[in-house]
Write a protein that holds these residues in place. Sequence first.
Motif, PDB file in Angstrom:
ATOM      1  N   VAL A  29      14.107 -33.859  -8.758  1.00  0.00           N
ATOM      2  CA  VAL A  29      12.774 -33.473  -9.204  1.00  0.00           C
ATOM      3  C   VAL A  29      11.926 -34.712  -9.441  1.00  0.00           C
ATOM      4  N   ILE A  30      10.660 -34.611  -9.077  1.00  0.00           N
ATOM      5  CA  ILE A  30       9.688 -35.684  -9.301  1.00  0.00           C
ATOM      6  C   ILE A  30       8.760 -35.190 -10.406  1.00  0.00           C
ATOM      7  N   VAL A  31       8.776 -35.860 -11.539  1.00  0.00           N
ATOM      8  CA  VAL A  31       8.024 -35.376 -12.690  1.00  0.00           C
ATOM      9  C   VAL A  31       7.064 -36.452 -13.196  1.00  0.00           C
ATOM     10  N   GLY A  32       6.133 -36.013 -14.039  1.00  0.00           N
ATOM     11  CA  GLY A  32       5.161 -36.940 -14.610  1.00  0.00           C
ATOM     12  C   GLY A  32       3.924 -36.181 -15.032  1.00  0.00           C
ATOM     13  N   GLY A  33       3.021 -36.889 -15.646  1.00  0.00           N
ATOM     14  CA  GLY A  33       1.793 -36.274 -16.116  1.00  0.00           C
ATOM     15  C   GLY A  33       0.853 -35.928 -14.984  1.00  0.00           C
ATOM     16  N   PHE A  34      -0.299 -35.423 -15.368  1.00  0.00           N
ATOM     17  CA  PHE A  34      -1.322 -34.994 -14.421  1.00  0.00           C
ATOM     18  C   PHE A  34      -1.859 -36.185 -13.633  1.00  0.00           C
ATOM     19  N   GLY A  35      -1.837 -36.076 -12.292  1.00  0.00           N
ATOM     20  CA  GLY A  35      -2.453 -37.083 -11.448  1.00  0.00           C
ATOM     21  C   GLY A  35      -1.709 -38.390 -11.299  1.00  0.00           C
ATOM     22  N   VAL A  36      -0.392 -38.411 -11.581  1.00  0.00           N
ATOM     23  CA  VAL A  36       0.330 -39.684 -11.477  1.00  0.00           C
ATOM     24  C   VAL A  36       0.836 -39.971 -10.064  1.00  0.00           C
ATOM     25  N   GLY A  37       0.736 -39.002  -9.144  1.00  0.00           N
ATOM     26  CA  GLY A  37       1.123 -39.261  -7.761  1.00  0.00           C
ATOM     27  C   GLY A  37       2.331 -38.503  -7.263  1.00  0.00           C
ATOM     28  N   LYS A  38       2.701 -37.419  -7.916  1.00  0.00           N
ATOM     29  CA  LYS A  38       3.902 -36.677  -7.514  1.00  0.00           C
ATOM     30  C   LYS A  38       3.749 -36.063  -6.124  1.00  0.00           C
ATOM     31  N   THR A  39       2.617 -35.413  -5.881  1.00  0.00           N
ATOM     32  CA  THR A  39       2.369 -34.824  -4.563  1.00  0.00           C
ATOM     33  C   THR A  39       2.323 -35.907  -3.494  1.00  0.00           C
ATOM     34  N   THR A  40       1.710 -37.029  -3.818  1.00  0.00           N
ATOM     35  CA  THR A  40       1.628 -38.138  -2.871  1.00  0.00           C
ATOM     36  C   THR A  40       3.015 -38.664  -2.526  1.00  0.00           C
ATOM     37  N   MET A  41       3.872 -38.792  -3.517  1.00  0.00           N
ATOM     38  CA  MET A  41       5.215 -39.305  -3.273  1.00  0.00           C
ATOM     39  C   MET A  41       6.009 -38.375  -2.367  1.00  0.00           C
ATOM     40  N   VAL A  42       5.989 -37.094  -2.674  1.00  0.00           N
ATOM     41  CA  VAL A  42       6.724 -36.132  -1.841  1.00  0.00           C
ATOM     42  C   VAL A  42       6.172 -36.158  -0.423  1.00  0.00           C
ATOM     43  N   GLY A  43       4.854 -36.186  -0.298  1.00  0.00           N
ATOM     44  CA  GLY A  43       4.243 -36.170   1.029  1.00  0.00           C
ATOM     45  C   GLY A  43       4.496 -37.424   1.828  1.00  0.00           C
ATOM     46  N   SER A  44       4.536 -38.579   1.162  1.00  0.00           N
ATOM     47  CA  SER A  44       4.705 -39.836   1.894  1.00  0.00           C
ATOM     48  C   SER A  44       6.121 -40.034   2.398  1.00  0.00           C
ATOM     49  N   VAL A  45       7.100 -39.503   1.672  1.00  0.00           N
ATOM     50  CA  VAL A  45       8.486 -39.809   1.983  1.00  0.00           C
ATOM     51  C   VAL A  45       9.208 -38.686   2.734  1.00  0.00           C
ATOM     52  N   SER A  46       8.664 -37.493   2.701  1.00  0.00           N
ATOM     53  CA  SER A  46       9.370 -36.356   3.307  1.00  0.00           C
ATOM     54  C   SER A  46       9.455 -36.475   4.824  1.00  0.00           C
ATOM     55  N   GLU A  47      10.628 -36.168   5.366  1.00  0.00           N
ATOM     56  CA  GLU A  47      10.808 -36.209   6.811  1.00  0.00           C
ATOM     57  C   GLU A  47      10.419 -34.885   7.470  1.00  0.00           C
ATOM     58  N   ILE A  48      10.159 -33.878   6.665  1.00  0.00           N
ATOM     59  CA  ILE A  48       9.609 -32.620   7.159  1.00  0.00           C
ATOM     60  C   ILE A  48       8.193 -32.493   6.615  1.00  0.00           C
ATOM     61  N   ARG A  49       7.416 -31.612   7.201  1.00  0.00           N
ATOM     62  CA  ARG A  49       6.077 -31.402   6.671  1.00  0.00           C
ATOM     63  C   ARG A  49       6.203 -30.801   5.284  1.00  0.00           C
ATOM     64  N   PRO A  50       5.677 -31.483   4.267  1.00  0.00           N
ATOM     65  CA  PRO A  50       5.899 -31.025   2.891  1.00  0.00           C
ATOM     66  C   PRO A  50       5.179 -29.720   2.582  1.00  0.00           C
ATOM     67  N   LEU A  51       5.823 -28.935   1.733  1.00  0.00           N
ATOM     68  CA  LEU A  51       5.197 -27.729   1.203  1.00  0.00           C
ATOM     69  C   LEU A  51       4.489 -28.103  -0.087  1.00  0.00           C
ATOM     70  N   THR A  52       3.220 -27.771  -0.191  1.00  0.00           N
ATOM     71  CA  THR A  52       2.476 -28.049  -1.416  1.00  0.00           C
ATOM     72  C   THR A  52       1.852 -26.759  -1.933  1.00  0.00           C
ATOM     73  N   THR A  53       1.586 -26.730  -3.230  1.00  0.00           N
ATOM     74  CA  THR A  53       0.925 -25.570  -3.831  1.00  0.00           C
ATOM     75  C   THR A  53      -0.323 -26.056  -4.558  1.00  0.00           C
ATOM     76  N   GLU A  54      -1.092 -26.881  -3.876  1.00  0.00           N
ATOM     77  CA  GLU A  54      -2.310 -27.421  -4.476  1.00  0.00           C
ATOM     78  C   GLU A  54      -3.442 -26.399  -4.398  1.00  0.00           C
ATOM     79  N   GLU A  55      -4.210 -26.354  -5.468  1.00  0.00           N
ATOM     80  CA  GLU A  55      -5.403 -25.519  -5.527  1.00  0.00           C
ATOM     81  C   GLU A  55      -6.583 -26.381  -5.938  1.00  0.00           C
ATOM     82  N   THR A  56      -7.764 -25.966  -5.521  1.00  0.00           N
ATOM     83  CA  THR A  56      -8.975 -26.704  -5.873  1.00  0.00           C
ATOM     84  C   THR A  56      -9.213 -26.633  -7.379  1.00  0.00           C
ATOM     85  N   MET A  57      -9.506 -27.773  -7.967  1.00  0.00           N
ATOM     86  CA  MET A  57      -9.787 -27.804  -9.395  1.00  0.00           C
ATOM     87  C   MET A  57     -11.164 -27.218  -9.667  1.00  0.00           C
TER      88      MET A  57
END
Length: 206
Positions: A29-57
């Motif tokens: 698990v990649i954890v941390g506060g709001f906006g610390v880069g968790k989605t970026t980390m998963v997306g940058s390192v994943s060898e498959i197209r990452p699944l995200t559940t981002e919604e517009t703020m």
Amino acid sequence: MDFNGSDPLPGPRTEDQLPHTAQAAAKIVIVGGFGVGKTTMVGSVSEIRPLTTEETMTQAGIGIDDNYGSETKTATTVAMDFGRISITEQLVLYLFGTPGQQRFWFLWNGLFEGALGAVVLVDTRRLEVSFDVMGRLEERGVPFVVAVNSFPDAPRYPIAELRQALDLAENIPMVDCDVRRRASSRDVLLTLVRFLHSLALTGSPS
């Protein structure tokens, strides 16, 4: 902070089954506060197209979500991010990024189930958020390493000073990183794998 500016992978992302050489898999698990880069980390390192559940703020989050240092952020994770990386030909890591806002922390319990270890991402502009994050991992007995994500406008401190500020035990690895870079994110994961291996050899708790 999304992963659109992340380093590209050397070749197309794979969308199919595990490599035939894979013999073991682990949930991280990649954890941390709001906006610390968790989605970026998963997306940058994943060898498959990452699944995200981002919604517009929206305006509804004003006064509820602490977006200090992330004022330009326009989307946020509301459930989890998911990716996969082969550390070796035999070992595969499944990566689960957690939502950062405290109002979504109730989802963490389910994401922690079965996790072998965790990466705590830290933003030096908001160190205080990390105490609750690390406390939750310690309560559940999930071993973790701490990675200090480099933001262009964030103050820089020696690792020793940050370790002291976070009251982090000497045996827990702490490293600098830039989660936009695949190599840097992968190095963080390798640090976690080595730490977990050392705990397994000594039989020590995290």
